[in-house]
Motif scaffolding. Structure first.
Motif, mmCIF file in Angstrom:
data_model
loop_
_atom_site.group_PDB
_atom_site.id
_atom_site.type_symbol
_atom_site.label_atom_id
_atom_site.label_comp_id
_atom_site.label_asym_id
_atom_site.label_seq_id
_atom_site.Cartn_x
_atom_site.Cartn_y
_atom_site.Cartn_z
ATOM 1 N N ARG A 48 0.819 -1.153 -0.032
ATOM 2 C CA ARG A 48 -0.078 0.005 -0.019
ATOM 3 C C ARG A 48 0.729 1.225 0.128
ATOM 4 O O ARG A 48 0.537 2.380 -0.806
ATOM 5 N N ASP A 72 0.375 -12.125 -1.189
ATOM 6 C CA ASP A 72 0.081 -11.465 -2.607
ATOM 7 C C ASP A 72 0.249 -9.917 -2.305
ATOM 8 O O ASP A 72 0.021 -9.250 -3.534
ATOM 9 N N ASP A 73 0.880 -9.577 -1.510
ATOM 10 C CA ASP A 73 0.955 -8.040 -1.425
ATOM 11 C C ASP A 73 1.714 -7.236 -2.364
ATOM 12 O O ASP A 73 1.439 -6.155 -3.141
ATOM 13 N N ARG A 76 -0.604 -7.226 -5.580
ATOM 14 C CA ARG A 76 -1.591 -6.343 -5.430
ATOM 15 C C ARG A 76 -0.993 -4.777 -5.676
ATOM 16 O O ARG A 76 -1.354 -3.925 -6.397
ATOM 17 N N ARG A 79 -0.249 -4.565 -9.694
ATOM 18 C CA ARG A 79 -1.535 -4.260 -10.250
ATOM 19 C C ARG A 79 -2.080 -2.703 -10.149
ATOM 20 O O ARG A 79 -2.589 -2.032 -11.025
ATOM 21 N N ALA A 80 -1.860 -2.411 -8.833
ATOM 22 C CA ALA A 80 -2.298 -1.023 -8.585
ATOM 23 C C ALA A 80 -1.483 0.224 -9.481
ATOM 24 O O ALA A 80 -1.757 1.116 -9.787
ATOM 25 N N TYR A 101 3.005 -16.620 -7.597
ATOM 26 C CA TYR A 101 3.126 -15.445 -7.659
ATOM 27 C C TYR A 101 3.976 -14.782 -8.900
ATOM 28 O O TYR A 101 3.657 -13.699 -9.236
#
Length: 227
Positions: A48, A72-73, A76, A79-80, A101
């Protein structure tokens, strides 16, 4: 640590990286610091924060641990980041462990895969290649990705068929992509200008239906062009 030579007239490359281990982040800081044309503009310990840093700092290159605090951090975060208006080139940091992964990262547009124990000079070269629009794939990672799918022997035949559609020169180019060479290095090997190599790379990607150089490199491995 020995400074890495600066390419002539190289623009400043902005880098963001993310890894949940402070020891890894410290090592990356040290390795990047030897290159006067590379500036570390942000770092993160989770996906994040990495996405927010990429959105706010507009880096040219992002290095993401493929697994951080959640398995899967990194995926993600990749993708972001790919949804940003002008996303950076993204290379995933991984170990020798190849799992689902890595395949997901490839599918979602990662521009490269680097081992965490990469040599400093190799990391700097990889960042420069990524910033120039290239892709990087550690040969060890590539070999293990292919081996992970060896139970699907059906993959080899389509790869060979696609490679057979290329000209001799195009097969030479995709072989060198599979070996991790940049456009400049391919040009030096084949005695071609970098602009000519770019043309061949574009033609190869179009003919084999690859989204990027990483997928082309894997095809070279699956098709037997690279051991």
């Amino acid at each position: 640590m020995t400074p890495v030579p600066l390419p002539l007239e190289a623009p400043l490359i902005k880098v963001v990286f993310a890894d949940d281990e402070e020891l890894v982040r410290s090592g990356l800081r040290t390795m990047i610091s030897v290159a006067p044309d590379i500036e570390l503009v942000g770092e993160a310990a989770d996906g994040r924060t990495a996405v927010e840093a990429a959105r706010r700092l507009h880096p040219d290159v992002a290095l993401l641990d493929i697994k951080m605090r959640a398995p899967d951090d990194g995926i993600r975060a990749l993708r972001a980041i790919q949804t940003l208006p002008e996303p950076p080139a993204v290379a995933m940091l991984t170990t020798f462990d190849v799992d689902e992964y890595v395949s997901l990262a490839l599918r979602f547009g990662a521009n490269g895969f680097l081992l965490k124990d990469i040599e400093p000079a190799a990391l700097v070269r990889a960042i420069r290649d990524l910033a120039r629009g290239g892709a990087v794939l550690d040969p060890s990672v590539a070999a293990r990705m292919v081996n992970a799918h060896r139970d699907e022997q059906r993959a080899a035949a389509p790869a060979r068929k696609l490679l057979a559609s290329l000209s001799d020169r195009e097969r030479e180019v995709v072989t060198l992509i599979g070996k991790g060479l940049s456009n400049a290095e391919i040009g030096g090997t084949l005695h071609l200008s970098e602009a000519t190599v770019k043309g061949y790379v574009s033609a190869v990607l179009s003919k084999i239906g690859a989204a990027n150089r990483v997928q082309a490199a894997l095809l070279a491995y699956r098709g037997g062009l690279v051991d």
